[in-house]
Design a protein around this motif. Structure first.
Motif, mmCIF file in Angstrom:
data_model
loop_
_atom_site.group_PDB
_atom_site.id
_atom_site.type_symbol
_atom_site.label_atom_id
_atom_site.label_comp_id
_atom_site.label_asym_id
_atom_site.label_seq_id
_atom_site.Cartn_x
_atom_site.Cartn_y
_atom_site.Cartn_z
ATOM 1 N N VAL A 74 -3.649 8.580 12.809
ATOM 2 C CA VAL A 74 -4.293 8.993 11.278
ATOM 3 C C VAL A 74 -3.863 7.350 10.386
ATOM 4 C CG1 VAL A 74 -3.957 10.322 9.238
ATOM 5 C CG2 VAL A 74 -3.606 11.354 11.482
ATOM 6 N N VAL A 75 -4.988 7.304 9.913
ATOM 7 C CA VAL A 75 -5.041 6.149 9.053
ATOM 8 C C VAL A 75 -5.651 6.469 7.628
ATOM 9 C CG1 VAL A 75 -6.085 3.736 8.542
ATOM 10 C CG2 VAL A 75 -5.617 4.627 10.840
ATOM 11 N N PHE A 76 -4.560 6.175 6.767
ATOM 12 C CA PHE A 76 -4.847 6.537 5.170
ATOM 13 C C PHE A 76 -5.472 5.465 4.402
ATOM 14 C CE2 PHE A 76 -1.195 9.011 6.730
ATOM 15 C CZ PHE A 76 -1.752 10.401 6.278
ATOM 16 N N ARG A 77 -6.579 5.967 3.518
ATOM 17 C CA ARG A 77 -7.320 4.887 2.518
ATOM 18 C C ARG A 77 -7.216 5.665 1.379
ATOM 19 N NH1 ARG A 77 -6.861 1.847 6.283
ATOM 20 N NH2 ARG A 77 -8.278 1.104 7.714
ATOM 21 N N ALA A 78 -7.207 4.682 0.318
ATOM 22 C CA ALA A 78 -7.416 5.073 -1.027
ATOM 23 C C ALA A 78 -8.628 5.098 -1.476
ATOM 24 C CB ALA A 78 -6.659 4.191 -2.132
ATOM 25 N N GLY A 79 -9.375 6.428 -1.712
ATOM 26 C CA GLY A 79 -10.463 6.467 -2.447
ATOM 27 C C GLY A 79 -10.348 6.446 -3.665
ATOM 28 N N ALA A 80 -11.725 6.625 -4.490
ATOM 29 C CA ALA A 80 -11.556 6.413 -5.818
ATOM 30 C C ALA A 80 -10.654 7.258 -6.827
ATOM 31 C CB ALA A 80 -13.155 6.850 -6.183
ATOM 32 N N GLY A 81 -9.798 6.661 -7.538
ATOM 33 C CA GLY A 81 -8.792 7.489 -8.203
ATOM 34 C C GLY A 81 -7.353 7.451 -7.715
ATOM 35 N N VAL A 82 -7.520 6.871 -6.533
ATOM 36 C CA VAL A 82 -5.955 6.707 -5.949
ATOM 37 C C VAL A 82 -5.593 5.322 -5.854
ATOM 38 C CG1 VAL A 82 -4.770 6.897 -3.881
ATOM 39 C CG2 VAL A 82 -6.177 9.203 -4.595
ATOM 40 N N GLY A 83 -4.348 5.023 -6.447
ATOM 41 C CA GLY A 83 -4.042 3.583 -6.397
ATOM 42 C C GLY A 83 -3.555 2.887 -5.161
ATOM 43 N N THR A 84 -3.310 1.844 -5.349
ATOM 44 C CA THR A 84 -2.767 0.673 -4.267
ATOM 45 C C THR A 84 -1.598 0.289 -4.606
ATOM 46 O OG1 THR A 84 -5.096 0.300 -3.250
ATOM 47 C CG2 THR A 84 -3.478 -1.191 -2.625
ATOM 48 N N VAL A 85 -0.598 0.172 -3.738
ATOM 49 C CA VAL A 85 0.466 -0.482 -4.050
ATOM 50 C C VAL A 85 0.366 -2.013 -4.170
ATOM 51 C CG1 VAL A 85 2.973 -0.977 -3.235
ATOM 52 C CG2 VAL A 85 2.027 1.518 -3.218
ATOM 53 N N THR A 86 0.942 -2.816 -5.263
ATOM 54 C CA THR A 86 0.848 -4.129 -5.317
ATOM 55 C C THR A 86 2.256 -4.861 -5.613
ATOM 56 O OG1 THR A 86 0.350 -4.122 -7.584
ATOM 57 C CG2 THR A 86 -1.384 -4.042 -6.333
ATOM 58 N N LEU A 87 3.173 -4.044 -5.890
ATOM 59 C CA LEU A 87 4.713 -4.694 -5.963
ATOM 60 C C LEU A 87 5.573 -3.927 -4.950
ATOM 61 C CD1 LEU A 87 4.651 -4.944 -9.971
ATOM 62 C CD2 LEU A 87 4.372 -6.915 -8.187
ATOM 63 N N PRO A 88 6.660 -4.653 -4.863
ATOM 64 C CA PRO A 88 7.608 -4.068 -3.713
ATOM 65 C C PRO A 88 8.608 -3.258 -4.541
ATOM 66 C CG PRO A 88 8.517 -6.591 -4.451
ATOM 67 C CD PRO A 88 6.865 -6.223 -4.990
ATOM 68 N N GLY A 89 9.602 -2.572 -3.805
ATOM 69 C CA GLY A 89 10.512 -1.595 -4.436
ATOM 70 C C GLY A 89 10.147 -0.051 -4.581
ATOM 71 N N LEU A 90 9.071 0.281 -3.953
ATOM 72 C CA LEU A 90 8.471 1.556 -3.989
ATOM 73 C C LEU A 90 8.866 2.195 -2.470
ATOM 74 C CD1 LEU A 90 5.187 1.426 -5.997
ATOM 75 C CD2 LEU A 90 7.541 2.377 -6.782
ATOM 76 N N GLN A 91 8.454 3.484 -1.920
ATOM 77 C CA GLN A 91 8.609 3.806 -0.950
ATOM 78 C C GLN A 91 7.763 3.451 0.041
ATOM 79 O OE1 GLN A 91 8.878 8.012 -2.619
ATOM 80 N NE2 GLN A 91 10.233 8.344 -0.799
ATOM 81 N N LEU A 92 6.520 2.647 -0.571
ATOM 82 C CA LEU A 92 5.404 2.307 0.613
ATOM 83 C C LEU A 92 5.276 0.607 0.458
ATOM 84 C CD1 LEU A 92 3.260 4.795 -0.905
ATOM 85 C CD2 LEU A 92 3.993 5.024 1.220
ATOM 86 N N GLU A 93 4.784 0.274 1.487
ATOM 87 C CA GLU A 93 4.585 -1.206 1.536
ATOM 88 C C GLU A 93 3.531 -1.938 0.532
ATOM 89 O OE1 GLU A 93 6.434 -3.428 3.521
ATOM 90 O OE2 GLU A 93 7.701 -1.568 3.930
ATOM 91 N N VAL A 94 3.695 -3.013 0.236
ATOM 92 C CA VAL A 94 2.551 -3.608 -0.443
ATOM 93 C C VAL A 94 1.101 -3.527 0.150
ATOM 94 C CG1 VAL A 94 1.655 -5.580 -1.496
ATOM 95 C CG2 VAL A 94 4.127 -5.035 -1.766
ATOM 96 N N GLY A 95 0.177 -3.060 -0.453
ATOM 97 C CA GLY A 95 -1.104 -2.903 -0.012
ATOM 98 C C GLY A 95 -1.366 -1.562 0.677
ATOM 99 N N GLU A 96 -0.445 -0.732 0.673
ATOM 100 C CA GLU A 96 -0.733 0.498 1.345
ATOM 101 C C GLU A 96 -1.381 1.588 0.080
ATOM 102 O OE1 GLU A 96 -0.408 2.630 4.044
ATOM 103 O OE2 GLU A 96 -0.516 0.401 4.837
ATOM 104 N N PRO A 97 -2.146 2.436 0.468
ATOM 105 C CA PRO A 97 -2.639 3.470 -0.696
ATOM 106 C C PRO A 97 -1.283 4.180 -1.126
ATOM 107 C CG PRO A 97 -3.398 4.108 1.619
ATOM 108 C CD PRO A 97 -2.733 2.661 1.519
ATOM 109 N N ALA A 98 -1.445 4.478 -2.438
ATOM 110 C CA ALA A 98 -0.412 5.082 -2.861
ATOM 111 C C ALA A 98 -0.197 6.546 -2.559
ATOM 112 C CB ALA A 98 -0.356 4.988 -4.770
#
Length: 368
Positions: A97-121
């Motif tokens: 399963v590969v996840f993508r951010a559609g319209a209205g869903v953000g993308t992670v651009t900074l470290p420090g969250l539960q997700l890697e940079v570049g991942e859909p939020a």
């Protein structure tokens, strides 16, 4: 309960809505028919059913989209009434399963969250739930379950401006959130009343020790140490001040206050309401404490510029600098000031997202 005493209606998280939409869309991709309503199983075992607001299949049959309107119950949630969409299409063989951010869903651009940079939020628990419904349907239909799941929220980019996402470096829309799938209505006075009732029950049942925790993860961490009965557990949430002030007037002999690093960073700095809308992590103060704990100038600068408290904790732990212990010590000092002369022996546990106790001040020992 509401302030008038009537029950507040619970709702469903964006993660639960996205999971239901994903299940309906994948079922349609496999069978040509949308289940409506569509039911899912949440981490706590609840099995809510969701009505579909959108059902469409691509002209070439290669993708299906389903949509669910988020119902947040009686919680004043910014995403209440938003349309959560899931589009499912076949993925590369072996891709899972590969996840993508559609319209209205953000993308992670900074470290420090539960997700890697570049991942859909799309947070970890919603991802796990969506993988689960894909695996279930794939097994039922004898297919591999290699799919691309694209999650969108209608109007999400505008709604995100009313959240902390832009400051956290989540760009382009909302986050898909939820650890339980359930939205618990937020009523400050009702919650505080519940805390007071909890303290009163602990005293009435002569509990020698109580745990006040900011959330489930920190409560479980404290319970691993002490295994106290339910009547000794105080659902403090963000209301550290209200909890400690009531305990000062109505003491129990021993108190363990447990919370996540970010929440307790606020308490350590003197904030008594730990909700994100009413207090913020002071990164400058964390940087000062990092310097006092022996951190290098470079590390101090990194902490001061950290994206989140979690990012600051990660940086200092990697460098072997005991910032979490300073937060525990300062939190215990604040606890002591609020309890005043009340006969309460207190400790503070700082807990990370995985439920590990990363710092401890006060060090109560389990009662014999």
């Amino acid at each position: 309960m509401s302030e008038s005493g009537t029950p507040l209606r619970r709702g469903w998280t964006t993660g639960a809505c996205a999971t239901a939409a994903t299940k309906a869309a994948y079922a349609a991709l496999l069978t040509g028919a949308f289940p409506d309503p569509v039911s899912i199983t949440l981490p706590g075992g609840q099995q809510p059913a969701f009505a579909l607001a959108v059902e469409r299949v691509a002209a070439d049959g290669g993708a299906a989209t389903a949509g669910v309107i988020k119902d947040a119950g009686d919680d004043p949630d910014v995403t209440h009434g938003a349309l959560v969409l899931a589009t499912v299409r076949a993925g590369e063989p072996g891709s899972g399963v590969v996840f993508r951010a559609g319209a209205g869903v953000g993308t992670v651009t900074l470290p420090g969250l539960q997700l890697e940079v570049g991942e859909p939020a799309i947070n970890p628990v919603p991802r796990r739930l969506m993988r689960g419904v894909v695996a279930q349907l794939a097994a039922e239909h004898g297919v591999a379950g290699d799919v691309v799941v694209e999650i969108g929220v209608e109007g999400g980019e505008e709604l995100a401006q009313r959240t902390w996402n832009p400051r956290l470096g989540i760009i382009g829309g909302l986050s898909i959130l939820g650890t339980t799938g359930v939205v618990i209505p937020y009523s400050c006075s009702a919650w505080i009343a519940s805390i007071r009732h909890g303290i009163d029950v602990a005293r009435a049942t002569r509990q020698p020790h109580a745990i006040a925790a900011t959330g489930d993860t920190s409560e479980r961490a404290a319970q691993r140490l002490y295994e106290l009965p339910g009547s000794a557990l105080l659902d403090m949430g963000d209301f550290a001040g209200a909890t400690l002030k009531h305990l000062a007037r109505n003491p129990v002999p021993r108190l363990t206050l447990a919370g996540g690093f970010a929440k307790l960073s606020k308490l350590a700095a003197g904030h008594l309401d730990l909700h994100s809308a009413r207090s913020q992590v002071d990164l400058d103060r964390l940087a000062e404490w990092t310097a006092e704990a022996g951190g290098s100038d470079a590390l101090v600068a990194e902490v001061r510029g950290a994206n989140t408290a979690l990012h600051a904790l990660t940086l200092t732990r990697a460098a072997g600098v005991p910032l979490a212990q300073r937060v525990a010590d300062e939190s215990l000092r604040q606890v002591g000031e609020l309890l005043g002369a009340a006969p309460v022996e207190a400790e503070v546990l700082v807990v990370d997202r995985e439920g590990e106790i990363v710092a401890r001040a006060g060090h109560l020992t389990p009662a014999e």
